[in-house]
Design a protein around this motif. Structure first.
Motif, PDB file in Angstrom:
ATOM      1  N   LYS A  75      45.582  22.284  11.243  1.00  0.00           N
ATOM      2  CA  LYS A  75      45.458  23.412  10.333  1.00  0.00           C
ATOM      3  C   LYS A  75      46.520  24.452  10.653  1.00  0.00           C
ATOM      4  N   LYS A  76      46.959  25.146   9.636  1.00  0.00           N
ATOM      5  CA  LYS A  76      47.923  26.219   9.830  1.00  0.00           C
ATOM      6  C   LYS A  76      47.243  27.395  10.520  1.00  0.00           C
ATOM      7  N   ASN A  77      48.067  28.233  11.147  1.00  0.00           N
ATOM      8  CA  ASN A  77      47.531  29.427  11.761  1.00  0.00           C
ATOM      9  C   ASN A  77      46.798  30.271  10.727  1.00  0.00           C
ATOM     10  N   SER A  78      45.814  31.013  11.197  1.00  0.00           N
ATOM     11  CA  SER A  78      45.114  31.909  10.287  1.00  0.00           C
ATOM     12  C   SER A  78      46.084  32.970   9.789  1.00  0.00           C
ATOM     13  N   SER A  79      45.762  33.550   8.659  1.00  0.00           N
ATOM     14  CA  SER A  79      46.637  34.576   8.083  1.00  0.00           C
ATOM     15  C   SER A  79      46.786  35.758   9.033  1.00  0.00           C
ATOM     16  N   GLU A  80      45.748  36.029   9.829  1.00  0.00           N
ATOM     17  CA  GLU A  80      45.825  37.141  10.779  1.00  0.00           C
ATOM     18  C   GLU A  80      46.819  36.830  11.891  1.00  0.00           C
ATOM     19  N   LEU A  81      46.844  35.584  12.369  1.00  0.00           N
ATOM     20  CA  LEU A  81      47.816  35.212  13.393  1.00  0.00           C
ATOM     21  C   LEU A  81      49.242  35.315  12.854  1.00  0.00           C
ATOM     22  N   GLU A  82      49.427  34.897  11.623  1.00  0.00           N
ATOM     23  CA  GLU A  82      50.744  35.005  11.008  1.00  0.00           C
ATOM     24  C   GLU A  82      51.161  36.463  10.866  1.00  0.00           C
TER      25      GLU A  82
END
Length: 240
Positions: A75-82
């Motif tokens: 899974k891609k990083n969460s939007s918060e991590l980005e």
């Protein structure tokens, strides 16, 4: 992140793993069907083994033991991590310069925050007291804050959005005492109708709008705090 853990493997798993890791060194293009045939087990057994070890799939297992760069297909990083990654990559040290220009004018500092922001304020107050030599106070009580300030005080407020509560009455009272006010917001918000000279926006982004203010992270605050403390420690060491 990959966490390789062989403690979960039984004797059969270890035997298969030892065989595969050695053959992959010689044959990087080994397919999972070939690996299963070589170890005389089913392909599903191979899949379970690599997941037990902490890999997403056989391809990633093969990349690791073949000495190649691992490419994650999870899974891609969460939007918060980005968002945080973008904040760190574009961090502007001028913000620290501007903060310290105001901070250094005062020997009495009152830090104010509500909810989770108060936890950040307490931490900041603790670190500032260690490195600044100033009188540092932290509070989440408006009444207590009003008793702490005077015309030689810098009043610093931390708020993620500035929307959780109205600071207007508090700021009017603090200003009447002659204190300078610095509002530190994480999220950019040009709709605040507050008559303050100093507003710092730490980001140009916003967190998930479905979150209530007290549900939002304070990670950016802590990054900012640590950068301020690091600068103060560096200046202290130079002076010494």
């Amino acid at each position: 992140m990959i966490n390789i853990n062989s403690n979960n493997l039984n004797e059969l798993d270890l035997s298969i793993h030892n065989k595969l890791s050695k053959i992959i060194e010689k044959n990087y293009n080994l397919k999972i069907l070939e690996a299963a045939e070589y170890c005389d087990v089913s392909p599903s057994k191979i899949s379970k083994l690599v997941r037990k070890l902490g890999f997403e799939n056989f391809k990633q297992y093969r990349q690791f033991f073949g000495g190649k760069q691992i490419i994650s297909e999870g899974k891609k990083n969460s939007s918060e991590l980005e968002r945080l990654k973008n904040y760190i990559e574009n961090f502007d040290p001028v913000l620290i310069d501007n903060f310290l220009t105001i901070f250094n004018k005062y020997n009495r500092i009152v830090l104010f925050g509500l909810g989770p922001s108060f936890i950040c304020v307490e931490y900041f107050a603790y670190k500032l007291a260690l490195v600044s030599g100033k009188n540092i106070f932290a509070t989440q009580s408006e009444t207590y804050a009003q008793h702490l300030v005077d015309d030689e005080t810098l009043f610093i407020v931390f708020s993620v959005t500035g929307k959780y509560t109205s600071f207007e009455n508090l700021f009017n009272t603090i200003k009447s005492c002659g204190s300078e006010i610095l509002l530190i917001l994480e999220e950019y918000n040009n709709s605040l109708a507050l008559e303050i000279d100093n507003i710092f926006y730490l980001t140009k982004s916003t967190q998930n709008e479905s979150l209530l203010p007290f549900e939002k992270t304070r990670t950016v605050f802590f990054i900012f705090v640590e950068e301020v403390i690091a600068r103060l420690m560096s200046e202290r060491d130079k002076n010494n």
